[in-house]
Structure formats: C-alpha cells, structure tokens
Design a protein around this motif. Structure first.
Motif, PDB file in Angstrom:
ATOM      1  N   PRO A 142      -0.458 -40.728  -8.750  1.00 48.20           N
ATOM      2  CA  PRO A 142      -0.348 -39.612  -7.802  1.00 48.20           C
ATOM      3  C   PRO A 142      -1.627 -38.779  -7.699  1.00 48.20           C
ATOM      4  CG  PRO A 142       1.671 -39.801  -9.052  1.00 48.20           C
ATOM      5  CD  PRO A 142       0.694 -40.769  -9.676  1.00 48.20           C
ATOM      6  N   HIS A 143      -2.451 -38.772  -8.735  1.00 50.44           N
ATOM      7  CA  HIS A 143      -3.729 -38.054  -8.689  1.00 50.44           C
ATOM      8  C   HIS A 143      -4.790 -38.861  -7.958  1.00 50.44           C
ATOM      9  CE1 HIS A 143      -2.460 -34.868 -11.522  1.00 50.44           C
ATOM     10  NE2 HIS A 143      -1.709 -35.823 -12.032  1.00 50.44           N
ATOM     11  N   PHE A 144      -4.440 -40.066  -7.519  1.00 50.67           N
ATOM     12  CA  PHE A 144      -5.328 -40.921  -6.738  1.00 50.67           C
ATOM     13  C   PHE A 144      -4.799 -41.117  -5.317  1.00 50.67           C
ATOM     14  CE2 PHE A 144      -6.466 -41.701 -11.049  1.00 50.67           C
ATOM     15  CZ  PHE A 144      -7.781 -42.130 -11.068  1.00 50.67           C
ATOM     16  N   GLY A 145      -3.811 -40.309  -4.938  1.00 54.22           N
ATOM     17  CA  GLY A 145      -3.319 -40.354  -3.571  1.00 54.22           C
ATOM     18  C   GLY A 145      -2.083 -41.178  -3.339  1.00 54.22           C
ATOM     19  N   MET A 146      -1.426 -41.657  -4.391  1.00 54.73           N
ATOM     20  CA  MET A 146      -0.295 -42.561  -4.201  1.00 54.73           C
ATOM     21  C   MET A 146       0.842 -41.934  -3.411  1.00 54.73           C
ATOM     22  SD  MET A 146       1.852 -44.789  -7.021  1.00 54.73           S
ATOM     23  CE  MET A 146       2.833 -43.434  -7.670  1.00 54.73           C
ATOM     24  N   LEU A 147       1.108 -40.666  -3.589  1.00 61.01           N
ATOM     25  CA  LEU A 147       2.224 -40.009  -2.905  1.00 61.01           C
ATOM     26  C   LEU A 147       1.754 -39.061  -1.809  1.00 61.01           C
ATOM     27  CD1 LEU A 147       4.441 -39.211  -6.041  1.00 61.01           C
ATOM     28  CD2 LEU A 147       4.502 -41.219  -4.557  1.00 61.01           C
ATOM     29  N   LEU A 206       4.572 -41.217   8.146  1.00 65.35           N
ATOM     30  CA  LEU A 206       5.039 -42.352   7.351  1.00 65.35           C
ATOM     31  C   LEU A 206       4.639 -42.168   5.886  1.00 65.35           C
ATOM     32  CD1 LEU A 206       4.077 -45.259   9.793  1.00 65.35           C
ATOM     33  CD2 LEU A 206       6.375 -44.369   9.341  1.00 65.35           C
ATOM     34  N   PRO A 207       5.340 -42.815   4.960  1.00 67.02           N
ATOM     35  CA  PRO A 207       4.957 -42.708   3.539  1.00 67.02           C
ATOM     36  C   PRO A 207       3.684 -43.496   3.261  1.00 67.02           C
ATOM     37  CG  PRO A 207       6.792 -44.230   3.795  1.00 67.02           C
ATOM     38  CD  PRO A 207       6.577 -43.613   5.155  1.00 67.02           C
ATOM     39  N   MET A 208       2.952 -43.073   2.268  1.00 65.14           N
ATOM     40  CA  MET A 208       1.771 -43.804   1.817  1.00 65.14           C
ATOM     41  C   MET A 208       2.217 -45.169   1.258  1.00 65.14           C
ATOM     42  SD  MET A 208      -1.567 -43.882   1.157  1.00 65.14           S
ATOM     43  CE  MET A 208      -2.177 -42.180   1.161  1.00 65.14           C
ATOM     44  N   PRO A 209       1.618 -46.264   1.697  1.00 70.38           N
ATOM     45  CA  PRO A 209       1.972 -47.581   1.126  1.00 70.38           C
ATOM     46  C   PRO A 209       1.739 -47.592  -0.386  1.00 70.38           C
ATOM     47  CG  PRO A 209       0.622 -47.844   3.099  1.00 70.38           C
ATOM     48  CD  PRO A 209       0.607 -46.385   2.765  1.00 70.38           C
ATOM     49  N   LEU A 217      -6.244 -45.905   5.773  1.00 73.74           N
ATOM     50  CA  LEU A 217      -5.485 -44.823   5.148  1.00 73.74           C
ATOM     51  C   LEU A 217      -6.351 -43.592   4.891  1.00 73.74           C
ATOM     52  CD1 LEU A 217      -3.367 -46.906   2.596  1.00 73.74           C
ATOM     53  CD2 LEU A 217      -2.554 -45.788   4.700  1.00 73.74           C
ATOM     54  N   GLN A 218      -7.644 -43.786   4.674  1.00 73.24           N
ATOM     55  CA  GLN A 218      -8.531 -42.644   4.488  1.00 73.24           C
ATOM     56  C   GLN A 218      -8.617 -41.791   5.751  1.00 73.24           C
ATOM     57  OE1 GLN A 218     -11.955 -44.890   2.505  1.00 73.24           O
ATOM     58  NE2 GLN A 218     -12.100 -42.891   1.509  1.00 73.24           N
ATOM     59  N   ARG A 219      -8.460 -42.431   6.903  1.00 74.25           N
ATOM     60  CA  ARG A 219      -8.467 -41.682   8.160  1.00 74.25           C
ATOM     61  C   ARG A 219      -7.132 -40.986   8.413  1.00 74.25           C
ATOM     62  NH1 ARG A 219     -11.015 -46.588   9.689  1.00 74.25           N
ATOM     63  NH2 ARG A 219      -9.095 -47.312  10.701  1.00 74.25           N
ATOM     64  N   GLU A 220      -6.064 -41.530   7.800  1.00 75.64           N
ATOM     65  CA  GLU A 220      -4.724 -41.031   8.104  1.00 75.64           C
ATOM     66  C   GLU A 220      -4.175 -40.061   7.060  1.00 75.64           C
ATOM     67  OE1 GLU A 220      -2.195 -44.394   8.654  1.00 75.64           O
ATOM     68  OE2 GLU A 220      -3.286 -45.139  10.406  1.00 75.64           O
ATOM     69  N   SER A 256      -9.425 -36.448  -0.361  1.00 80.69           N
ATOM     70  CA  SER A 256     -10.182 -36.426  -1.621  1.00 80.69           C
ATOM     71  C   SER A 256      -9.473 -37.234  -2.706  1.00 80.69           C
ATOM     72  CB  SER A 256     -10.392 -34.989  -2.095  1.00 80.69           C
ATOM     73  OG  SER A 256      -9.148 -34.349  -2.340  1.00 80.69           O
ATOM     74  N   LEU A 257      -8.127 -37.229  -2.687  1.00 80.27           N
ATOM     75  CA  LEU A 257      -7.385 -38.003  -3.678  1.00 80.27           C
ATOM     76  C   LEU A 257      -7.563 -39.496  -3.446  1.00 80.27           C
ATOM     77  CD1 LEU A 257      -4.010 -36.056  -4.103  1.00 80.27           C
ATOM     78  CD2 LEU A 257      -6.162 -35.780  -5.334  1.00 80.27           C
ATOM     79  N   LEU A 258      -7.435 -39.918  -2.204  1.00 80.77           N
ATOM     80  CA  LEU A 258      -7.568 -41.347  -1.918  1.00 80.77           C
ATOM     81  C   LEU A 258      -9.006 -41.815  -2.140  1.00 80.77           C
ATOM     82  CD1 LEU A 258      -5.907 -43.774  -1.094  1.00 80.77           C
ATOM     83  CD2 LEU A 258      -6.539 -43.351   1.282  1.00 80.77           C
ATOM     84  N   GLN A 259      -9.965 -40.905  -1.941  1.00 75.82           N
ATOM     85  CA  GLN A 259     -11.350 -41.277  -2.206  1.00 75.82           C
ATOM     86  C   GLN A 259     -11.559 -41.613  -3.685  1.00 75.82           C
ATOM     87  OE1 GLN A 259     -13.759 -41.917  -0.070  1.00 75.82           O
ATOM     88  NE2 GLN A 259     -15.050 -42.503  -1.792  1.00 75.82           N
TER      89      GLN A 259
END
Length: 455
Positions: A270-275, A282-285, A316-319, A324-327
């Motif tokens: 979750p600290h890397f963007g999972m949720l 839509l939910p994050m894959p 997903l980085q655009r959406e 910052s988490l997904l990065q």
C-alpha cells in the motif's frame, strides 16, 4: 565419508556423526548455516563451475555438449569481468545477498531455488538450469564441509519435504527429487538417499526420548510445512525399517517465505500505490503488486518484468491520484529491488515475533521510508496461511486416527509464537509442546539416518 544434508529453502546445513552424535558442520567460521542464495556476475558461470567438478570423462563430454552455448558465454564473460576462473564471479549465502543489494541490476541473483524445483511445466532447459544451480550451491557447502572434516564426502542423505508443490504432487515430487539427485551426483556425491524432512527432525529428537511416544512433528520451514505423526522411543529407534511407525504424513508448499511475501503484500505494498484510487473510479489493478512480491513464483516474476507490465504501469501513472506512491513502485521495478523489499518483510516478521511494533527500513527505495506494523497486523495478514497449517495438522491426526502424546515443533519459521498458539488452539493445553533446534534439527536427523544407511 557420509553426511546428512539439509538443502533448505531458507538455509543449507550439513551434519556428520561425531562421538556417536549428530553434529552440525561449521561452514563459515563458526556458522553452520548458509542462506540459500547465489549471485553470479554472469549466469553462464554457473555451468562452467559445475563442469569443473565432473570426474567421469564420458559424463563430462555429454555435459559439455549439452551446455556448449553456456560454456562459450562463460569464456567470454571471464574476459569481460577480467577474472581467470568463474569461482571468482560466483557468491553464496550472505555474501550473495550483499552483492545483490549492492548491484541488483548487474548480475544474476536467486534466493530459495528449492521453491521452484517441483514447478509444473518446467522445460528441459529450465530443468538443466536448476540442476546446475543446485549443484553449484551444494558444491559450496560440500567443499566447506570437506575443508573442516579433512575428508572427502561421497555419501549423503538429503532431506525433502512431503510435497514440493501443492498441485500435481506426485509428478512434482519426482521432478524435484531427480534435480536434487542429479545435482548431488554431478559434484561427486556418489551415493544419494532421501528422507522426509519432518521425519529427519523427529529422528534427532528421538535420540533423547526415554519412553515410547506418539510424536506429532510439525516442521515449518522456509518453503514448506510438513507434519508427521510417528511412533518414537527406545522400542523403535534401532529399527532400520520404520514404515510401520509412520502413522501419517501431510505437507504443502506453505512456509516462511509465504509469510514474508504476504506481509510485504498486505503491509508494504500500500505504500507503493497498491490501493491508490484512480481517476477513472476503477480500483488499482492488484496483479503487478502481487507478482512483484511473489519472489518464489517463476511465472509471476516473468510477468512482473515483461514489457506489458511496464506499459500498464506507465498508463496507471497517468491515472492514479497518488502518483508519488506508484512512482516508488516503478523505481523498485526499474532497480530490481523487489527481493530486497521481501527481505525487509522477512526481517520485520522476525522482529514481530518478539516485539509489539516494527518499522520496516526501506531507505534503499526512498530516504526515510519506514512503514510501521504491529504484531496484531502481522497476525491478521497471516490468518489464511495459519489456517492452511492448521488443516495440515488436523489431516495428519485424522490419517493416524489418534491424537499425539506430544508435539515437536521445528523449522526456522516455527519460532513464531503464532505457530505455538495455533497448535494450542487445535490440540489443547494438555498435550505438551517441545521446541526443537528450529534450524538444525533436520540436518542433525539426516546425519542420524545417514549413519543407519551408510554406517
């Protein structure tokens, strides 16, 4: 000379008989355990290292023919790396882990290869590779043991789980055992026998029993959990044929690695963007995050690093509403730090066995990144895995149609108080629980059995 060899998912150890008792062999200074990890500057170096150990000329010729491309690559690799022998470019155990963490993108790293040996659908080239990989790791242990013993080791009993994989168990077990046997024989172990790991752990314990008991051995290792209900004690210990004493066996690919991965997925990802929420609503894959942490699954790792996953993450980085988490996640993937994240989860799991809170040190991802977790959070994240272990214990008792007189808990992952509480909840407080040498009991028991087989 004969030895017992615990080629474990998390650690390797070897034992011999000294003054009538099984004793672990110091491999690195006084340390008897070496983490099951390898790092090679070039993947082809592994094949050349194995080739140097084959004594039979005809077998050496066949091996060289089957690995011709790799051996050519190894020769080129030595020139590129400016080394004269491939052993200078291969690292084992703690040194392998340190080399990987220092330069994750530069060499070839694998941890816990035993987890893969029974995988379904392995192509012949993959089987060859695992034979070489296991042989190289076994060779490291064998040579260090021979240096300590000042004798050549030619006979070995190797431990194996009841089931290497949860599916296609019979085929999986046969494949894994063939790989282990081929690897052992390739490095000069001429006579190879196998023994179930929970039974090996029990044999070591049996040498201390003064009366006959029905013993439930619960062996929670790095990659598998095995349970055996065995008749043990003075009436049984001297028997070479023990099949009638084994009242039940169960086993599944659930071990310490799975607890590490589950903790990493539920607490760290979750600290890397999972949720993170998406602009689309839509939910994050979840699969990229699940695959990233599934370091014991070849298919998951291949999917995580293939181009399609990179394209998905770019979209997903655009959406995402939390870029910052997904990065962080993308950065982890780019630098191949997913093994290191699971390693941080493993250290957290160990800490949470004795303390109420833990902060995971993820400085290698981002300065100051240190997610916190409580022991209760860890217990909740582990609930499904614990239930699977509970099912194994219940099943072995049903097979045996009897309750144990005592429970012998062993395996590195069995140190967790969650395992002890699980046994208490299942069997009650009246049945005694005995802790074995959580890391050394299997290796010691294999040494005991090696004496009976080869002594």
């Amino acid at each position: 000379m004969f030895v017992g060899f615990d080629y474990g998912t998390s650690n390797c150890a070897m034992s011999f008989i000294h003054q009538g008792k099984a004793q672990l062999i110091p491999l690195y200074g006084s340390e008897a355990f070496v983490p099951s990890a390898l790092y090679a500057l070039e993947r082809a170096f592994i094949a050349e290292l194995v080739a140097t150990q084959i004594g039979d000329d005809e077998e050496k010729r066949r091996y060289a023919q089957s690995r011709a491309a790799l051996l050519n690559q190894a020769r080129s690799g030595k020139l590129e790396q400016d080394i004269s022998q491939v052993s200078d470019g291969i690292f084992f155990g703690a040194e392998a882990i340190a080399q990987y963490i220092a330069a994750p993108g530069e060499g070839y790293f694998i941890k816990s290869p035993k987890s893969f040996l029974g995988a379904s659908g392995l192509r012949p080239q993959s089987v060859d590779f695992f034979e070489d990989l296991v042989a190289a790791m076994m060779l490291n242990v064998k040579q260090r043991a021979e240096q300590y013993l000042q004798q050549t080791i030619t006979q070995v009993v190797i431990g194996r789980p009841v089931n290497f994989q949860g599916i296609n168990a019979q085929e999986s077990n046969a494949q894994a055992q063939r790989i282990l046997a081929a690897a052992a024989q390739r490095i000069g172990l001429r006579e190879v026998e196998f023994l179930f790991e929970p039974l090996a752990a029990g044999f070591d314990f049996e040498t201390r029993l003064r009366e006959n008991k029905k013993v439930l051995v619960v062996d929670v290792g790095g990659g598998t959990t095995d349970c055996s209900l065995v008749l043990m004690g003075p009436q049984h210990i001297q028997q070479r044929e023990r099949s009638a004493d084994f009242l039940g066996h169960t086993g599944e690919r659930i071990g310490g690695n799975d607890f590490d991965i589950q903790l990493a997925q539920t607490i760290l990802m979750p600290h890397f963007g999972m949720l993170s929420p998406l602009k689309t609503g839509l939910p994050m894959p979840l699969m990229p995050f699940v695959n990233a942490m599934a370091i014991n699954d070849i298919g998951a790792q291949m999917e995580f690093y293939e181009a399609n996953t990179g394209h998905l993450l770019a979209r997903l980085q655009r959406e995402t509403l939390e870029p910052s988490l997904l990065q962080r996640f993308v950065r982890m993937r780019d630098h191949k730090h997913n093994f290191a994240v699971v390693r941080a989860a493993e250290l957290g799991k160990i800490a949470l066995s004795t303390q109420a809170q833990h902060s995971f040190d993820l400085d290698f991802i981002e300065a100051g990144l240190a997610p916190r977790c409580s022991a209760q959070d860890y217990a909740e994240s582990s609930a499904k895995l614990l239930q699977k272990i509970a099912d194994l214990i219940s099943e072995v008792c049903q097979q045996a149609s009897t309750a144990p007189d005592l429970v012998y808990i062993t395996g590195g992952s069995a140190k967790s108080p969650l395992i002890r509480q699980l046994v208490r909840d299942l069997l009650g407080d009246a049945i005694p629980i005995v802790d074995g040498d959580h890391f050394g009991s299997v290796a010691a028991g294999l040494g005991v059995w090696a004496q009976r087989v080869f002594g």
